[in-house]
Design a protein around this motif. Structure first.
Motif, PDB file in Angstrom:
ATOM      1  N   CYS B 110       0.846  -1.196   0.000  1.00 26.14           N
ATOM      2  CA  CYS B 110       0.000   0.000   0.000  1.00 26.14           C
ATOM      3  C   CYS B 110       0.878   1.241   0.000  1.00 26.14           C
ATOM      4  CB  CYS B 110      -0.908  -0.007   1.229  1.00 26.14           C
ATOM      5  SG  CYS B 110      -1.899   1.486   1.404  1.00 26.14           S
ATOM      6  N   ASP B 111       0.527   2.201  -0.879  1.00 26.24           N
ATOM      7  CA  ASP B 111       1.289   3.442  -0.982  1.00 26.24           C
ATOM      8  C   ASP B 111       1.317   4.230   0.321  1.00 26.24           C
ATOM      9  OD1 ASP B 111       2.440   3.614  -3.442  1.00 26.24           O
ATOM     10  OD2 ASP B 111       0.670   4.438  -4.430  1.00 26.24           O
ATOM     11  N   ALA B 213      -3.273   8.790  -5.751  1.00 23.18           N
ATOM     12  CA  ALA B 213      -3.211   9.656  -6.932  1.00 23.18           C
ATOM     13  C   ALA B 213      -2.432   8.947  -8.027  1.00 23.18           C
ATOM     14  CB  ALA B 213      -2.532  10.970  -6.571  1.00 23.18           C
ATOM     15  N   ALA B 214      -2.999   8.930  -9.226  1.00 24.79           N
ATOM     16  CA  ALA B 214      -2.364   8.221 -10.338  1.00 24.79           C
ATOM     17  C   ALA B 214      -0.896   8.631 -10.545  1.00 24.79           C
ATOM     18  CB  ALA B 214      -3.180   8.429 -11.610  1.00 24.79           C
ATOM     19  N   PRO B 215      -0.562   9.936 -10.473  1.00 25.96           N
ATOM     20  CA  PRO B 215       0.843  10.281 -10.746  1.00 25.96           C
ATOM     21  C   PRO B 215       1.840   9.772  -9.689  1.00 25.96           C
ATOM     22  CG  PRO B 215      -0.592  12.199 -11.009  1.00 25.96           C
ATOM     23  CD  PRO B 215      -1.395  11.124 -10.345  1.00 25.96           C
ATOM     24  N   TYR B 216       1.354   9.410  -8.501  1.00 23.18           N
ATOM     25  CA  TYR B 216       2.291   8.990  -7.451  1.00 23.18           C
ATOM     26  C   TYR B 216       2.222   7.487  -7.164  1.00 23.18           C
ATOM     27  CZ  TYR B 216       4.305   8.585  -2.723  1.00 23.18           C
ATOM     28  OH  TYR B 216       5.042   8.202  -1.626  1.00 23.18           O
ATOM     29  N   ARG B 217       1.196   6.800  -7.661  1.00 18.53           N
ATOM     30  CA  ARG B 217       1.019   5.376  -7.319  1.00 18.53           C
ATOM     31  C   ARG B 217       2.291   4.565  -7.594  1.00 18.53           C
ATOM     32  NH1 ARG B 217      -3.707   2.831  -6.695  1.00 18.53           N
ATOM     33  NH2 ARG B 217      -3.171   1.087  -8.028  1.00 18.53           N
ATOM     34  N   PHE B 218       2.747   3.875  -6.577  1.00 22.23           N
ATOM     35  CA  PHE B 218       3.896   2.962  -6.662  1.00 22.23           C
ATOM     36  C   PHE B 218       5.181   3.647  -7.135  1.00 22.23           C
ATOM     37  CE2 PHE B 218       0.093   0.277  -7.668  1.00 22.23           C
ATOM     38  CZ  PHE B 218      -0.057  -0.210  -6.384  1.00 22.23           C
TER      39      PHE B 218
END
Lengths: 202, 811
Positions: B110-111, B213-218
Motif C-alpha cells: 500500500c502506498d 493519486a495516479a501520478p504517485y502510485r507505486f
C-alpha cells in the motif's frame, strides 16, 4: 436529461414548490420516478439532481440508502416474505422455500415474465399475524402455502386491488386548497400554521 | 457565534489546566495544548462529524467521567478530561479492532504504508491483535474515480473526509456515501467521474490508502522521500507546498497549511505538474541555429552560445533589444535580469507580462488588499477572470468565506463563472462594459449600491477575457477609485511570480522596489552603472516594433508569445522579422523552436530563492533536486552575459542578490536576508508599500457592437495547453477539445445546428471550428477559451483592439 413524462415533470415542479429548499423534494421525486418506471433509473437520478439543484452522486447517495428505492428493474409485484423471529418460528422458512419453487426463482430475483420479484425482508410489524408477507408493501397475514398459491394466481390474472410496484396511490399527499400555505422558509414563519388555529383553519 | 461571545474557559486535560475558547471543540483545544488525541475523521479545516469514534476520551463535566468524542464536544468551564484513562484506552482498542475488521492488511503493497494514520495509530493505540477470523469484505480494487484519483473501497474506513471535502470545501459533491450499513461505500455516480479541480486534496487527507493519486502510485515509499518546504508557482496564488523527491526525481507535492494563503489545499494543476520537471523533453544543453540550414537547431556549448548571444545584444544596441517574460523566475533571478537590462544593456524594453495581464501601474499602484482582507470584507467585488479557472485556490478561499457568511461575493462580467454558485449577485454586463454597469449600479437605488458604498470592499480586478484589451479593466479601476474610494484591490494577474517580477522592475518604466524609472532610489543609482532615462516598450509595443523591423535582438525569458500573447499573428510576425531571438527556457515551446539561440534554464524544484504572490507576500522556493544536463539558473545567465558585454552585475549568489534587493528596493527595505531565512517565512513576509502615485492611463471606449458579429470572450481554463500541463503525462489529456460556444438563439438565427463545423472569421484569421449551443452564453457573444489544444483563440485576436468581434458562417 429527460426522464419524467410531461405530466410527471409538472407534478415534480409542484412538489418542489412545496418546500422552502428544492433539495428537500429529493425523496418525493424519487418516489415519483419509481412510480413512473417501477424502479429508479440512472436517468431519473440525473434529472432529479438537475431539478433540485445538486449532483447525481448526491441523489444516488440518498436513493441507495433506502431499501425501498429499487435501482434495478423489479417485477410488477414485489413480494416480501418476512424472515424475522416470529414469522421464522411460524414457518416463514417453509413459505419461502415454497415460494421459490412455485415462482421458480431464488429469493432476490424476478420471474422471467417480469411479474414477480421475490425477496426476504426484515420484520413487517405484524408479529401476531405470522407468517406474513407484503405484495407491493400491502400486507397478507398468516399465509399458508395454499394461500400463497392462490395469491399468485389472483395476481397473475390481475384479479385483485394491488397497484403496480411503485404506485403511491395510498400515500400521495394531497393538500387541500384552504390548508396550503405554500413554500415558506422556516425563518419567515411568523404566525402559527392554519391547522394550529382554534377553528382548525376552516 | 459572534466574536464578542467568545470567552476564555479553563479545562483540565490529564491533570494540567489549559486555556481554551468557548465554543471550540475539545480536540482542537487539546491540540493547541500539545495533547494529541488520536483521530481519523476530524480535520481542522472542515466541520466535525464524529464518524470514526477514534477521538473518544473521558470527559467529566460534573456528572462523572463519560466517554465522548472530543471532536464533537465543545469545551466548557471546569471540564475535566482524561485522554489516557483505562476507559479511553479500552475504547481506542475497541474502535481500532472494529476498523480493522474490514481493512485489509496489505500495508506492504500500500502506498500509504509508512505514513498511514491507521497504521501509526494502530501501533500506538491498538489492541495488538484482532479476534476477527472471518472473511473480510471484498470489492474490486482499485477503481478509478477520476483521471487522477483511484479508490480502493476495501481500505476505506468511511471517515467522510473526502466526501466532506468535495461537498464543503470544493463544492463539487461528486463522491458520496452510497448504500448503507455494512455495504456503505464511497462512490461516484455511474459515468460521472470525480472530475473536480481539487480532487488531489482528498488523496492527501485520506487517513488510509483508500485514495491514491495516479501520478504517485507505486512511485516511492514514504521513508525514501526527501522533502523541502517551498511555494507553488504554477499561478500567482503562492500556495505553500512540500516538495518531495526520491532518487533525485520529483514524485509528489503536498499542500502545507498556511493560514494566510492556501489552508493546506492545492489545485490539481499545481499538485501534479511536477511531472513536467521530470520530462524527457527538457532542454538540457544550449542550441544555435544551423548557419547552413536555417530550419535546424544545432547543439552547442555554453561558451559559444553565450558569446553569440552577447554579440547579438551588442550589435543591436540598447534601443533595438527587447526582453519579454520573467514571471517564471524567482525574485532574485528577476532582479538580476532587471539589473542586466538597465545597467549593462541600457534598455528599458523589459516586460514580464505577455500582453494578457494588466499595466504594471495598476498592479503596483492600486491600494492593496490581502487574501485574508478579501475573505473578511463585507463585499468582495469580482470584476475579472473566472477565479475557479485562473486562481483556483483563491476561488476556494472566497467560496469558504462566502458559504460561511463571512463575506458576500458580487460579480460583474459578461460570462458565467465558477463563482456563480456562491455569489450573492452575479451581474451580467455587455462585453467590455463592466465599468458602465458598475457606475449605473452605484447610482441606482439598488440596496447593493448602499452595501458597496457603506461597507468594506475588496475588489478582485483582472482581465475577464484575453480578447479584451486592458482598457475595460482600467475603466473599471477608474470608476472604483472615483466612487468607492475606500475599496482595496487584489489585482488578479495569474502567471507564476509575475508580481515579484514587476516588483523587481521587469516592467517598462519601473525599477526594483515599486519605483518609477524617473525616481530611482539613491542606493540604486549607486549600485547600477546606468539607468535609461526614458520608459521603454511593453510586450505589445515590443512585438509591434519587432514586426516593423525595429527590434534586432529579442530575448524570451521563459516566455512563449506564440501561445500566450493574445495576438498570434503579431507574435509570429515579430519573431520572424527579428534578426536574433534568444530563448531562455525549460522546454522547446513553439516560440523557442523559432529561436536562433536557445539557453536551457533550471526548472522549478531545481533552484532556490523567493517568490511573491498576488497579494505581495514573499515566500520561499526551495531547491530539491539537481538540474539535468548543463542547465543554469536564470541569474547566472544574466551575469555571464553581462561579463561578455564588459559589465559586471557584482552578484555571486542568490543570498548576495537578496542583500542587494533589500538595499536598493525601497519597498523591500528591512526585509533582510536573515528574516528571509527565518521561520517568519512560513507564513511569508507581506510587502505592501508602494512609492508610486497612481496615474491611471485614460482607457479607450468600448466600440459599439455592429449587430452582425459576435463579441469574442476568451478566458482561461485550468486545463489548457500550458507547457507544464502538456509536459505532464497525467494532465495533458484533461483539456477539453476546443469548440466555440454560442447562445442557441444566435445559432438558430444563423441557421446552424449545434455541433457542426463552421467557419470563424475575425479581422485576423479565418479558421474552421466546431460550434456548440450553450444556454449559459450571453446572446451576442461567443466563448472560445484561450490556449486550448487545436485552433487557438489567439489566432483571431487583434491585440490593439479594445474588443474583438468574430463572425460565424456555414462551410
Amino acid at each position: 436529461m429527460t426522464f419524467f413524462t410531461d405530466e410527471n415533470l409538472a407534478l415534480a415542479e409542484e412538489i418542489i414548490g412545496r418546500y422552502p429548499k428544492p433539495r428537500s423534494a429529493m425523496i418525493p421525486l424519487l418516489h415519483l420516478a419509481q412510480e413512473q418506471e417501477g424502479w429508479v433509473t440512472d436517468d431519473a437520478m440525473t434529472q432529479i439532481g438537475e431539478l433540485v439543484g445538486t449532483t447525481s452522486a448526491e441523489v444516488l447517495g440518498t436513493c441507495s440508502f433506502y431499501e425501498m428505492f429499487k435501482r434495478h428493474p423489479v417485477g410488477k409485484y414485489v413480494i416480501n416474505i418476512c424472515t424475522t423471529m416470529s414469522c421464522a418460528l411460524m414457518g416463514a422458512g417453509d413459505l419461502m422455500k415454497h415460494a421459490e419453487s412455485r415462482l421458480n426463482v431464488k429469493s432476490g430475483s424476478t420471474t422471467p415474465d417480469g411479474l414477480f420479484t421475490l425477496e426476504g425482508a426484515e420484520c413487517q410489524a405484524a408479529c401476531t399475524e405470522a407468517p406474513c408477507l407484503q405484495v407491493n408493501y400491502r400486507h397478507q397475514y398468516r399465509v399458508t402455502t395454499d394461500q400463497f398459491d392462490e395469491l399468485i394466481d389472483e395476481l397473475a390474472l390481475s384479479d385483485h386491488d394491488v397497484p403496480d410496484h411503485g404506485v403511491l396511490s395510498q400515500i400521495r399527499q394531497h393538500i387541500p386548497e384552504d390548508r396550503s400555505v405554500g413554500a415558506v422558509p422556516p425563518e419567515d414563519v411568523k404566525v402559527a400554521p392554519v391547522w394550529f388555529s382554534e377553528d382548525g383553519g376552516s | 457565534m459572534s466574536e464578542q461571545d467568545v470567552t476564555e474557559v479553563t479545562v483540565t486535560v490529564n491533570g494540567t489546566e489549559i486555556e481554551a475558547q468557548s465554543g471550540e471543540m475539545l480536540i482542537a483545544a487539546a491540540d493547541r495544548a500539545g495533547v494529541h488525541i488520536p483521530r481519523f475523521c476530524y480535520h481542522e479545516r472542515m466541520s466535525s462529524v464524529g464518524m470514526c469514534r477514534m477521538c473518544l476520551v473521558d470527559v467529566d463535566t460534573g456528572r462523572g467521567p463519560m466517554l465522548q468524542p472530543s471532536c464533537m464536544v465543545p469545551v466548557s468551564e471546569g471540564m475535566i478530561v482524561d485522554t489516557e484513562s483505562d476507559d479511553t484506552k479500552r475504547a481506542q482498542e475497541g474502535i481500532l479492532e472494529f476498523l480493522l475488521v474490514n481493512h485489509p492488511l496489505d500495508c506492504p503493497v500500500c502506498d500509504k504504508g509508512g505514513e498511514c494514520p491507521l497504521q501509526d495509530q494502530t501501533l500506538a493505540y491498538g489492541p495488538g491483535e484482532s479476534r476477527f477470523i472471518e472473511e473480510k469484505r471484498h470489492y474490486e480494487k482499485p477503481i478509478p474515480i477520476s483521471d487522477l484519483v483511484h479508490l480502493d473501497r476495501e481500505r476505506c474506513i468511511l471517515c467522510d473526509r473526502c466526501t466532506r471535502f468535495a461537498d464543503e470545501i470544493a463544492g463539487d459533491p461528486l463522491i458520496q456515501f452510497t448504500e448503507r450499513g455494512n455495504s456503505t461505500q464511497v462512490l461516484t455516480f455511474p459515468d460521472e467521474p470525480f472530475s473536480s479541480y481539487f480532487s488531489g486534496n482528498t488523496v492527501q487527507i485520506c487517513p488510509v490508502g483508500a485514495l491514491t493519486a495516479a501520478p504517485y502510485r507505486f512511485k516511492a515509499r514514504p521513508w525514501d522521500l526527501e522533502e523541502n518546504e517551498s511555494t507553488c508557482t504554477t499561478c500567482s496564488m503562492g500556495c505553500r507546498i512540500s516538495v518531495q523527491s526520491s532518487r533525485n526525481e520529483l514524485v509528489r507535492y503536498l499542500g502545507v497549511d498556511v493560514e494566510s494563503v492556501n489552508h493546506g489545499w492545492l489545485c490539481d494543476k499545481g499538485r501534479f505538474n511536477f511531472e513536467a520537471v521530470n520530462s524527457d523533453e527538457r532542454l538540457t544543453s544550449p542550441f544555435v541555429r544551423d548557419p547552413d540550414n536555417q530550419r535546424q537547431l544545432l547543439g552547442t556549448d555554453w561558451g559559444s552560445a553565450l558569446a553569440s548571444s552577447a554579440e547579438a545584444i551588442r550589435r543591436a544596441g540598447p534601443q533595438k533589444v527587447g526582453i519579454i517574460g520573467g514571471s517564471r523566475l524567482t525574485n532574485e533571478d528577476a532582479y538580476a535580469w532587471s539589473k542586466f537590462a538597465r545597467s549593462v544593456i541600457g534598455t528599458d524594453n523589459v516586460d514580464a507580462q505577455l500582453g494578457d495581464g494588466l499595466p504594471a501601474e495598476l498592479v503596483l499602484g492600486l491600494p492593496p488588499a490581502t487574501i485574508a482582507d478579501a475573505c473578511e470584507a463585507d463585499t468582495v467585488l469580482v470584476i475579472g477572470p473566472d477565479l475557479k479557472e485562473e486562481l483556483a485556490i483563491l476561488h476556494l478561499r472566497l467560496r469558504g468565506a462566502a458559504t460561511k457568511g463571512r463575506t458576500q461575493v458580487v460579480q460583474i462580467g459578461a460570462a458565467t463563472t465558477g463563482s456563480d454558485s456562491y455569489a450573492q449577485r452575479s451581474i451580467r454586463c455587455q462585453t467590455g462594459e463592466a465599468a458602465k454597469t458598475l457606475s449605473e449600479l452605484l447610482s441606482s437605488d439598488d440596496p447593493l449600491a448602499k452595501q458597496l458604498s457603506d461597507g468594506s470592499v475588496v475588489v478582485i480586478l483582472g482581465r475577464s477575457s484575453v480578447a479584451e484589451s486592458v482598457d475595460p479593466a482600467v475603466a473599471t479601476a477608474a470608476v472604483i477609485q472615483a466612487e468607492l474610494p475606500h475599496a482595496t484591490f487584489l489585482v488578479a494577474v495569474r502567471r507564476g511570480n509575475v508580481r515579484g517580477a514587476l516588483d523587481m522592475g521587469l516592467a517598462p518604466g519601473f525599477l526594483p522596489g515599486r519605483t518609477r524609472i524617473s525616481n530611482p532610489s539613491a542606493s540604486l543609482t549607486e549600485k547600477w552603472k546606468q539607468i535609461p532615462e526614458k520608459s521603454g516598450l511593453g510586450t505589445s509595443e515590443m512585438l509591434q516594433a519587432a514586426a516593423a523591423g525595429q527590434i534586432e535582438t529579442l530575448i524570451l525569458l521563459g516566455a512563449d508569445p506564440l501561445s500566450d500573447f493574445p495576438d498570434r499573428n503579431l507574435a509570429a510576425d515579430a519573431i520572424q522579422k527579428t534578426k536574433t531571438v534568444i530563448a531562455i527556457d525549460n522546454f522547446a515551446t513553439s516560440s523557442v523552436a523559432q529561436a536562433d539561440i536557445v539557453l536551457p534554464a533550471t526548472a522549478y524544484g531545481e533552484q532556490s530563492g523567493t517568490t511573491t504572490n498576488i497579494e505581495g507576500r514573499i515566500s520561499r522556493v526551495a531547491q530539491k533536486i539537481t538540474s539535468p544536463g548543463s542547465t543554469r539558473d536564470d541569474w547566472m545567465i544574466a551575469t555571464e552575459l553581462a561579463w561578455r558585454l564588459g559589465g559586471d552585475l557584482e552578484l555571486t549568489s542568490k543570498e548576495d542578490i537578496w542583500r542587494e534587493i533589500e538595499q536598493v528596493a525601497p519597498s523591500h527595505a528591512g526585509i533582510t536576508l536573515e528574516r528571509v531565512q527565518s521561520s517568519e517565512m512560513f507564513e511569508g513576509i507581506l510587502v505592501q508599500q508602494s512609492s508610486i502615485d497612481l496615474a491611471l492611463p485614460v482607457p479607450k471606449d468600448t466600440p459599439v457592437a455592429d449587430g452582425y458579429g459576435l463579441r469574442l470572450i476568451s478566458g482561461r481554463k485550468l486545463w489548457d495547453a500550458a507547457t507544464t500541463t502538456e509536459q505532464s503525462p497525467s494532465l495533458r489529456h484533461l483539456a477539453e477539445s476546443p469548440s466555440i460556444k454560442v447562445h442557441p438563439n444566435d445559432l438558430q438565427r444563423l441557421g446552424i445546428p449545434s455541433g457542426t463545423e463552421v467557419r470563424v472569421i475575425s479581422t485576423r484569421a479565418t479558421e474552421n471550428l466546431t460550434v456548440t449551443a450553450d444556454d449559459n452564453v450571453q446572446r451576442g457573444t461567443a466563448i472560445l477559451p484561450f490556449n486550448q489544444p487545436g485552433v487557438g483563440a489567439n489566432r483571431f485576436i487583434d491585440a490593439t483592439a479594445v474588443i474583438n468581434d468574430i463572425r460565424i458562417e456555414t462551410l
